[in-house]
Design an enzyme around this catalytic site. Sequence first.
Site, PDB file in Angstrom:
ATOM      1  N   SER A 143       0.858  -1.195   0.000  1.00 48.61           N
ATOM      2  CA  SER A 143       0.000   0.000   0.000  1.00 48.61           C
ATOM      3  C   SER A 143       0.889   1.237   0.000  1.00 48.61           C
ATOM      4  O   SER A 143       2.051   1.164   0.421  1.00 48.61           O
ATOM      5  CB  SER A 143      -0.862  -0.012   1.267  1.00 48.61           C
ATOM      6  OG  SER A 143      -1.368   1.273   1.547  1.00 48.61           O
ATOM      7  N   TYR A 156      -2.364  -0.605  10.555  1.00 44.66           N
ATOM      8  CA  TYR A 156      -2.436  -0.922   9.122  1.00 44.66           C
ATOM      9  C   TYR A 156      -1.083  -0.651   8.448  1.00 44.66           C
ATOM     10  O   TYR A 156      -0.594  -1.471   7.664  1.00 44.66           O
ATOM     11  CB  TYR A 156      -3.553  -0.096   8.474  1.00 44.66           C
ATOM     12  CG  TYR A 156      -3.782  -0.431   7.014  1.00 44.66           C
ATOM     13  CD1 TYR A 156      -4.308  -1.668   6.634  1.00 44.66           C
ATOM     14  CD2 TYR A 156      -3.483   0.490   6.016  1.00 44.66           C
ATOM     15  CE1 TYR A 156      -4.509  -1.975   5.298  1.00 44.66           C
ATOM     16  CE2 TYR A 156      -3.689   0.194   4.677  1.00 44.66           C
ATOM     17  CZ  TYR A 156      -4.197  -1.038   4.316  1.00 44.66           C
ATOM     18  OH  TYR A 156      -4.398  -1.343   2.994  1.00 44.66           O
TER      19      TYR A 156
END
Length: 251
Positions: A143, A156
């Site tokens: 990501s 995350y």
Amino acid sequence: MSDEFIGFNVFISGSGKGLGRSTSIHLAKRGARVGVSDIDGEACDETIRLIREGGGEAYGFICDLSDRAAFHHAVGEFARKVGPLDAMINNASILRYEPIENVTPETLDLMLGGGLKTVMWGTQALLAHMNPEKGASIINYASPVSYRGYPNTAVYSAVKGAVLSLTRVMAAELGPRGVRVNAVAPGSVPTPGATAYVGIEEYDRRAQSIPLRRLGRDEDNAAAVAFLLSRDATFINGAVLNVDGGIVAAG
Ligand SMILES: NC(=O)c1ccc[n+]([C@@H]2O[C@H](COP(=O)([O-])OP(=O)(O)OC[C@H]3O[C@@H](n4cnc5c(N)ncnc54)[C@H](O)[C@@H]3O)[C@@H](O)[C@H]2O)c1
């Protein structure tokens, strides 16, 4: 249906919804046999239905893939039906944004389980059920947060940073065994997991600031995964493909 991936067996974690589902459908349309797996049973069944409706071949495995034994069992069953695996797509993850002081042990365990343990167990399962003479391929989902410090994304970002490190370690460790390991890093795709945390206004703002001036789409990522799995990418190992319209490049 094209035939590029005919005879190609791929297992995709977290493929009941979002990018996992769309990538499953994309690869099945191009001839792959797909192992669809998700903790969400209804979503998993729906992905299978959509693939079969399009003339593709898919097998469903409803389980918690953070459980090592469950992951290995599911992949073993898939391999028993279709033969040795050609690829594992480590897509599953859990998105949750919150300030650092709100992170509970339960959240940490859940997110490490869904986003990091699944990568480790998926990789082990591929190694156990691939053809060592033929080699195989692994795609991990990183990501933009893997590279930069975005406030309120501590767990995350830690998971996705680890996924990036693992991609490099696995590429170095498994390359000599004919296993290519690469990552895609999608940017701002409004999937079910993401829209639970990101509202329409924020997506509008992002679409204005992304260099290519639009949000990411399912098909952008499915095509990137298909490329990394394809015969055109046989010397690509340890790469991270940013599928983000320029988010990471622009900073
Ligand atoms: N959507 C984005 O903008 C974006 C951006 C960057 C990275 N990513 C990454 O792309 C991947 C797919 O994201 P998405 O937006 O489609 O997510 P999503 O939340 O929509 O879908 C993830 C799926 O994984 C499943 N899952 C989670 N934990 C599981 C477990 N323990 N066992 C089995 N299944 C489990 C969920 O049930 C869900 O169906 C993720 O790795 C995510 O981090 C997405």
